[in-house]
Design an enzyme around this catalytic site. Sequence first.
Site, PDB file in Angstrom:
ATOM      1  N   HIS A   4       1.540   5.162   0.779  1.00 20.37           N
ATOM      2  CA  HIS A   4       2.912   4.578   1.485  1.00 20.37           C
ATOM      3  C   HIS A   4       3.958   4.493   0.455  1.00 20.37           C
ATOM      4  O   HIS A   4       4.830   3.595   0.805  1.00 20.37           O
ATOM      5  CB  HIS A   4       2.373   3.643   2.273  1.00 20.37           C
ATOM      6  CG  HIS A   4       1.480   3.816   3.794  1.00 20.37           C
ATOM      7  ND1 HIS A   4       0.747   3.003   4.227  1.00 20.37           N
ATOM      8  CD2 HIS A   4       1.796   5.122   4.402  1.00 20.37           C
ATOM      9  CE1 HIS A   4       0.254   3.596   5.445  1.00 20.37           C
ATOM     10  NE2 HIS A   4       0.848   4.877   5.244  1.00 20.37           N
TER      11      HIS A   4
ATOM     12  N   GLN B 222      -3.143   2.445   0.802  1.00 21.11           N
ATOM     13  CA  GLN B 222      -2.175   2.494   1.768  1.00 21.11           C
ATOM     14  C   GLN B 222      -1.207   1.511   1.199  1.00 21.11           C
ATOM     15  O   GLN B 222      -0.089   0.946   1.857  1.00 21.11           O
ATOM     16  CB  GLN B 222      -2.601   2.045   3.048  1.00 21.11           C
ATOM     17  CG  GLN B 222      -3.433   3.146   3.645  1.00 21.11           C
ATOM     18  CD  GLN B 222      -4.277   2.539   4.899  1.00 21.11           C
ATOM     19  OE1 GLN B 222      -3.791   2.549   5.836  1.00 21.11           O
ATOM     20  NE2 GLN B 222      -5.434   2.081   4.856  1.00 21.11           N
ATOM     21  N   ASN B 223      -1.672   0.512   0.378  1.00 15.59           N
ATOM     22  CA  ASN B 223      -0.854  -0.733  -0.132  1.00 15.59           C
ATOM     23  C   ASN B 223       0.357  -0.143  -1.145  1.00 15.59           C
ATOM     24  O   ASN B 223       0.387   0.812  -1.856  1.00 15.59           O
ATOM     25  CB  ASN B 223      -1.811  -1.588  -1.108  1.00 15.59           C
ATOM     26  CG  ASN B 223      -2.806  -2.197  -0.119  1.00 15.59           C
ATOM     27  OD1 ASN B 223      -2.604  -2.103   1.104  1.00 15.59           O
ATOM     28  ND2 ASN B 223      -4.046  -2.843  -0.671  1.00 15.59           N
TER      29      ASN B 223
HETATM   30  P1  NAD Z   1      -3.933  -3.988   8.176  1.00 17.82           P
HETATM   31  O1  NAD Z   1      -3.015  -5.217   8.209  1.00 17.82           O
HETATM   32  O2  NAD Z   1      -3.805  -3.400   9.578  1.00 17.82           O
HETATM   33  O3  NAD Z   1      -5.618  -4.782   8.312  1.00 17.82           O
HETATM   34  C1  NAD Z   1      -6.007  -5.668   7.222  1.00 17.82           C
HETATM   35  C2  NAD Z   1      -7.441  -5.081   7.275  1.00 17.82           C
HETATM   36  O4  NAD Z   1      -8.185  -5.985   6.187  1.00 17.82           O
HETATM   37  C3  NAD Z   1      -8.083  -5.784   8.406  1.00 17.82           C
HETATM   38  O5  NAD Z   1      -9.278  -4.756   8.878  1.00 17.82           O
HETATM   39  C4  NAD Z   1      -8.925  -7.015   8.025  1.00 17.82           C
HETATM   40  O6  NAD Z   1     -10.022  -7.662   8.570  1.00 17.82           O
HETATM   41  C5  NAD Z   1      -9.092  -7.004   6.631  1.00 17.82           C
HETATM   42  N1  NAD Z   1      -9.320  -8.072   5.701  1.00 17.82           N
HETATM   43  C6  NAD Z   1      -8.437  -9.168   5.795  1.00 17.82           C
HETATM   44  N2  NAD Z   1      -8.890  -9.843   4.734  1.00 17.82           N
HETATM   45  C7  NAD Z   1      -9.746  -9.130   3.937  1.00 17.82           C
HETATM   46  C8  NAD Z   1     -10.489  -9.765   2.851  1.00 17.82           C
HETATM   47  N3  NAD Z   1     -10.408 -10.814   2.305  1.00 17.82           N
HETATM   48  N4  NAD Z   1     -11.413  -8.742   2.404  1.00 17.82           N
HETATM   49  C9  NAD Z   1     -11.719  -7.517   3.241  1.00 17.82           C
HETATM   50  N5  NAD Z   1     -11.087  -7.322   4.126  1.00 17.82           N
HETATM   51  C10 NAD Z   1     -10.126  -8.061   4.693  1.00 17.82           C
HETATM   52  O7  NAD Z   1      -4.000  -3.382   6.868  1.00 17.82           O
HETATM   53  P2  NAD Z   1      -4.004  -1.724   6.735  1.00 17.82           P
HETATM   54  O8  NAD Z   1      -5.032  -1.123   7.398  1.00 17.82           O
HETATM   55  O9  NAD Z   1      -3.672  -1.650   5.123  1.00 17.82           O
HETATM   56  O10 NAD Z   1      -2.716  -1.002   7.260  1.00 17.82           O
HETATM   57  C11 NAD Z   1      -1.302  -1.733   7.399  1.00 17.82           C
HETATM   58  C12 NAD Z   1      -0.339  -1.235   6.860  1.00 17.82           C
HETATM   59  O11 NAD Z   1      -0.101  -2.367   6.015  1.00 17.82           O
HETATM   60  C13 NAD Z   1      -0.694  -0.226   5.464  1.00 17.82           C
HETATM   61  O12 NAD Z   1       0.216   0.906   5.684  1.00 17.82           O
HETATM   62  C14 NAD Z   1       0.095  -0.847   4.262  1.00 17.82           C
HETATM   63  O13 NAD Z   1       0.909   0.069   3.462  1.00 17.82           O
HETATM   64  C15 NAD Z   1       0.690  -2.045   4.913  1.00 17.82           C
HETATM   65  N6  NAD Z   1       0.480  -3.373   4.117  1.00 17.82           N
HETATM   66  C16 NAD Z   1       0.318  -3.494   2.556  1.00 17.82           C
HETATM   67  C17 NAD Z   1       0.462  -4.598   1.939  1.00 17.82           C
HETATM   68  C18 NAD Z   1       0.237  -4.548   0.499  1.00 17.82           C
HETATM   69  O14 NAD Z   1       0.602  -3.534   0.013  1.00 17.82           O
HETATM   70  N7  NAD Z   1      -0.570  -5.442  -0.081  1.00 17.82           N
HETATM   71  C19 NAD Z   1       0.364  -5.890   2.656  1.00 17.82           C
HETATM   72  C20 NAD Z   1       0.619  -5.717   4.021  1.00 17.82           C
HETATM   73  C21 NAD Z   1       0.819  -4.522   4.743  1.00 17.82           C
END
Ligand code: NAD
Length: 246
Positions: free
Chosen positions: A119, A101-102
């Site tokens: 996404h 999803q990232n």
């Molecule tokens: P989310 O933000 O809803 O949830 C993040 C999850 O990761 C939580 O369950 C949390 O407990 C867990 N988490 C946090 N730190 C962690 C770690 N160090 N190790 C393991 N788990 C950890 O994220 P989501 O479920 O991916 O959904 C949200 C949307 O956010 C997605 O559609 C994505 O596209 C987008 N997003 C992407 C990025 C990126 O590309 N890096 C960053 C922020 C949001």
Amino acid sequence: MEDKINQAAEKIANSKYLVGFTGAGISVESGIPPFRGENGIWNKYDERIFDLNYFKNHPKESWELIKNVFLEFSEIAKPNAAHFALAEIESRGFLKTIITQNIDNLHQAAGSKNVIEFHGSLQKVRCTNCDNVVDKDDLNLNFLPPKCPKCGGLMKPDIIFFGEGIPVIAYNRSFEEVGKCDVLLMVGTSGQVMPASFLPQVAQQKGATIIEVNLNPSSYTNSITDIYLEGKATEVLNKLIDVIEK
Ligand code: NAD
């Protein structure tokens, strides 16, 4: 915990078709904050930056925020041990596909080959008028909003905004992959974003074993997860790799 790591490693080593499913949590240790939770992006910024109508009506403001919040992170962020571990599990022939999803390109940067970006990707920018797609590095982002080099239309980061559908190819391939996997390895996803959140449910309904790595329990933990490995993605995946290698 050790027992659960052993159990998960055994499932992975004996899997016929292992698929990975990752969310923002896997990139937290690379310095990219997740959306939700204590240090989540939505605690600081308005979710409207990813709303399609808001973007169309306020392209300059949206682009400025997206550039400050996301493009800067994505330019300095490097893959972490969890991204490398998944690439390693793929190179050993166990992991067939990662559905992420990232939007940060870190799986590919770690060497993963078969990645589905559910996404979209911040690496690309798409014209809202003629659909022309260009690499973000080929656009001048000092003048916002950027205009399409072909037709002059408004360019938008090639990521899915609220109010947009998932690209058909990524959508279909992802549901096909979870439909045929016998083990699903989920890392760092809260399960709150639809329709991506349905993917693990489809895998579970088709009989796959669900392994979940998360810092905190998610909406899956007490519903469909078979083996819950609580902890930081880097630490848990490093332990898993060690056991798989043995
Ligand atoms: P989310 O933000 O809803 O949830 C993040 C999850 O990761 C939580 O369950 C949390 O407990 C867990 N988490 C946090 N730190 C962690 C770690 N160090 N190790 C393991 N788990 C950890 O994220 P989501 O479920 O991916 O959904 C949200 C949307 O956010 C997605 O559609 C994505 O596209 C987008 N997003 C992407 C990025 C990126 O590309 N890096 C960053 C922020 C949001």
